[in-house]
Design an enzyme around this catalytic site. Structure first.
Site, PDB file in Angstrom:
ATOM      1  N   CYS A 120       0.923  -1.111  -0.009  1.00  0.00           N
ATOM      2  CA  CYS A 120      -0.136  -0.098  -0.031  1.00  0.00           C
ATOM      3  C   CYS A 120       0.785   1.242   0.032  1.00  0.00           C
ATOM      4  O   CYS A 120       1.440   1.413   0.895  1.00  0.00           O
ATOM      5  CB  CYS A 120      -0.747   0.076   1.124  1.00  0.00           C
ATOM      6  SG  CYS A 120      -2.165   1.609   1.287  1.00  0.00           S
ATOM      7  N   LEU A 121       0.942   1.841  -1.284  1.00  0.00           N
ATOM      8  CA  LEU A 121       1.924   2.862  -1.331  1.00  0.00           C
ATOM      9  C   LEU A 121       1.241   3.908  -2.206  1.00  0.00           C
ATOM     10  O   LEU A 121       0.902   3.612  -3.214  1.00  0.00           O
ATOM     11  CB  LEU A 121       3.377   2.528  -1.837  1.00  0.00           C
ATOM     12  CG  LEU A 121       4.480   3.685  -1.932  1.00  0.00           C
ATOM     13  CD1 LEU A 121       4.692   4.398  -0.542  1.00  0.00           C
ATOM     14  CD2 LEU A 121       5.748   3.011  -2.626  1.00  0.00           C
TER      15      LEU A 121
END
Ligand SMILES: [Zn+2]
Ligand SMILES: [Zn+2]
Ligand SMILES: [Zn+2]
Ligand SMILES: [Zn+2]
Ligand SMILES: [Zn+2]
Ligand SMILES: [Zn+2]
Ligand SMILES: [Zn+2]
Lengths: 590, 157
Positions: B90-91
């Protein structure tokens, strides 16, 4: 004279001047206490537009061109005040949700900060010098003149710009806040650059988002929630109601965007809607459009808006759709022309099959809910039906009627007005059932007043609906002009105006929380007391012993005496046998 | 398609040239498919990942670089923003904050930065996120260290 038919007389309509029903005429009545029973602020203008003749309009309906103009206008305003380009003004306005004053305030408070936040550089930078430049996306080397950049000077080739812009536009409205592709740079990309580089289709999409943003991100505007409607509404909050009547004829609440719901408030509406979806399974069977005839058990479909149903031949039993009671019982004997808005009364009439089924099925609470829901939903579908009828009337019947009765169509406006009023009344009536559901059970006086007012509203509207639906069809299906068409006109127009006044008063009374109930105190109802009292219409005939002598209001009022009630000397409210004090005005039983 | 291939080829050549320049990142293009890459990254120092070597798998879309590559950890890692089972990351720059000026190399750098600075408020690994959010830094570090030792370090002997 006390049969229902008498009331269908046009002249009689004029005489039905009990305060609640006719507003201004009551003032002129020589009956001494008439003014007491009048409602507050009766609008006495009979304006031509039956729906929108409430307080002044605090909103504007905008079509697409209007929206464009306003948007352009705001941009120009900001551009000239801040001495910046239209592009920069558009970026600023978009960022501050199209609030001209907010942009103004922020800008003059701290221009530098605002510039940083929205990505507007004070000094535009040119492309880096050199004959050739490397594109920051494809990493190819190009001659300087085939590169471009935002105000920051970060160079990208035209193909990459096009790809970047197209991707952003197809990703959604975020394209309105596009920044330079360089991750370390936050320079905003102006509309001019996007318009110049985007393909035809993408440009249209972008312009659509741009327009939508002006409506959707703006706190002062909203789209009309009607499906397929393209109008937007600009609303000035403060004072007045939240009701908006769109040009598409849909009316909705500005605050919660549900369908217009006066006299109930937005919280009640959302509670009610949640309740409905929780109970929807139980309600499915009730929503069914057909019910068994209470006499012959054949399924009968309700195809007309009014609640008076006649079974198909040979049975021809006439009954009430709501309570399935015989229509002939819907007179005085059941305590009023329309007693079936009264939950208790409906329960008492429980001998009908349908009611029994309902009892088996439901616990007490559900049964109570069912009562209100069914009436809410029935009025809703009657409203839909009335809307459809109105359209058919306008599209087909009016012309035919005009031919048959040799009346210019312009003189048949009263019919359209009647139907518009029916549609509006059905809407109000519908919401009174949500109101009734949430009216606390222990507030007996309010409950009784509410039920009385609602019952009167139901019966008044039924009269109007009957007249506009059934009586009118008589004039449609006739060979030559009818002699009594003018009487019909007077009657329908009279009913429309009387019903309009009544419903406006009803809405105000309910919005005030029926507050006058408690204000009656112990003394007699004179002076300032605003006569919302349930007694108002009864007392027209009822203040003396002439109650049952057959004036029109009496014929309509609930003659509850037969069932053991006593009627109050002062307000004529019908009290339960056991009560020693009037539940409406607190006077001792005499 | 051609544009993305050309761009990837440029990145490939750049990687060949810079191999020595960034000793923490080793990007390798698949032998038969320029749209598939793997990377080995070193766990940043002074983090529970120090000493570990983590493998990433890149899958590059045809719209690259206008669309971001898909990246996931192949090596097990205990980190709030990495799915423990799938390795999904998750970026923001791999999603809505993507810019076509990013490269596979800069994505690797961003992932290393994420390893050093977890975002416990948008966790893909709830256990790990909860440890950090409840302030149990030591608990988090010992778990992360353990998994680094188990999964990201060459087996001794
Ligand atoms: Zn390029
Ligand atoms: Zn830039
Ligand atoms: Zn509309
Ligand atoms: Zn509302
Ligand atoms: Zn029948
Ligand atoms: Zn009934
Ligand atoms: Zn009384």
């Amino acid at each position: 004279m006390d049969s229902e038919d008498d009331m269908h007389d046009a002249n009689d309509v004029e005489s039905v001047d009990d305060g609640f029903y006719s507003g201004e005429t009551a003032m002129d009545s020589d009956d001494g206490d008439a003014a007491d029973y009048d409602f507050i602020d009766n609008d006495s203008d009979d304006s031509d537009d039956p729906i929108s003749h409430r307080s002044q309009q605090n909103y504007t309906i905008l079509n697409e061109d209007d929206i464009h103009l306003r948007q352009e206008d705001n941009i120009k305003k900001i551009s000239s005040i801040l001495s910046i380009s239209n592009n920069a003004a558009a970026i600023l306005l978009r960022h501050y949700n199209w609030s001209v004053s907010k942009v103004n305030d922020e800008w003059f408070a701290n221009e530098e900060k605002v510039r940083r936040i929205v990505g507007l550089l004070e000094e535009p930078r040119a492309l880096p010098s050199g004959k050739e430049l490397t594109c920051g996306i494809c990493f190819d080397v190009y001659p300087c003149d085939s590169m471009s950049s935002a105000a920051c000077g970060h160079p990208f080739c035209v193909t990459c710009w096009q790809g970047y812009i197209s991707t952003a536009i197809n990703d959604g409205p975020g394209c309105l806040m596009l920044r330079c592709p360089d991750p370390s740079c936050s320079a905003a990309i102006g509309q001019d650059m996007i318009i110049a580089l985007a393909s035809h289709d993408d440009r249209e999409k972008y312009e659509r988002y741009f327009l939508r943003s002006f409506v959707e991100d703006n706190r002062k505007t909203k789209w009309c929630p009607a499906p397929g409607c393209d109008y937007a509404v600009d609303f000035i909050v403060g004072g007045g109601t939240f009701d908006v009547n769109c040009r598409c004829s849909y009316s909705f609440c500005w605050n919660c965007t549900e369908e217009a719901h006066r006299p109930v408030d937005c919280d009640t509406v959302s509670k009610w809607i949640r309740k409905n979806s929780a109970e929807s399974e139980n309600m499915n069977w009730i929503l069914a459009n057909s019910k068994p005839c209470p006499k012959c058990k054949r399924p009968i479909e309700k195809n007309q808006g009014c609640m008076h149903i006649t079974c198909t031949p040979p049975c021809k039993f006439e009954f009430c759709w709501l309570c399935l009671g015989a229509w002939s019982d819907h007179g005085e004997r059941t305590g009023g022309f329309y007693a079936c808005n009264r939950y208790d009364a409906a329960k008492k009439e429980g001998a009908y099959d349908d009611t029994e089924k309902r009892r088996e099925m439901a616990k007490n609470s559900l049964e109570r809910y069912t009562h209100f829901y069914e009436r809410w939903a029935t009025n809703q579908s009657s409203r839909q039906k009335a809307l459809a009828d109105l359209q058919q009337m306008q599209n087909i019947h009016l012309e035919k009627l005009s031919d048959k009765q040799c009346q210019p169509e312009s003189q048949l406006k009263f019919i359209t007005e009647a139907w518009l009023q029916i549609v509006e009344c059905r809407r109000v009536l519908k919401w009174t059932y949500a109101y009734g559901y949430y009216l606390p059970a222990h507030e007996h006086a309010k409950r009784q007043l509410f039920e009385y007012l609602q019952g009167e509203a139901e019966s008044g509207l039924e009269r109007l609906h009957q007249c506009a639906e059934k009586e009118l069809s008589g004039y449609l299906n006739i060979d030559g002009p009818s002699k009594d068409f003018n009487e019909f006109r007077m009657k329908l127009a009279g009913l429309t105006s009387v019903t309009r006044n009544y419903f406006e008063n009803l809405v105000r009374a309910l919005e005030n929380g029926l507050s006058d109930v408690d204000a009656h105190g112990g003394t007699s109802r004179t002076g300032g007391s605003r006569g919302l009292g349930a007694g108002s219409s009864k007392s027209r005939g009822g203040s003396s012993s002439s109650r049952n002598k057959g004036t029109a209001p009496t014929a309509r009022s609930r003659n509850i005496d037969d069932s053991g009630h006593w009627s109050c000397e002062y307000c004529t409210f019908a009290n339960a046998k056991s009560a020693t004090v009037c539940q409406m005005c607190q006077q001792l039983r005499s | 398609m051609q544009a993305s291939r050309a761009r990837l080829f440029k990145e490939y050549k750049e990687v060949q040239r810079e191999k020595v320049a960034d000793p923490d990142i080793q990007l390798v293009c698949d032998d038969s498919n320029i749209f598939k890459w793997t990377a080995l990254i070193k766990g940043p120092s002074e983090t529970p990942y120090e000493g570990g070597v983590f493998q990433l798998a890149f899958s590059v879309p045809e719209q690259y670089p206008l669309q971001p590559p898909q990246v996931r950890f192949l090596t097990k890692i205990f980190h709030p923003n990495v799915h423990f089972k799938t390795g999904e990351i998750c970026l923001d720059i791999l999603k809505n904050a993507w810019s076509p000026a990013w490269t596979l190399q800069s994505v690797c750098r961003a992932i290393i930065a994420l390893m050093a600075h977890p975002e416990p408020d948008s966790p893909l690994n709830c256990d790990s996120g909860n440890l950090l959010r409840s302030g149990d830094v030591r608990g988090f570090q010992s778990m992360a260290k353990m998994y680094t030792r188990l999964a990201a370090m060459p087996k001794k002997g």
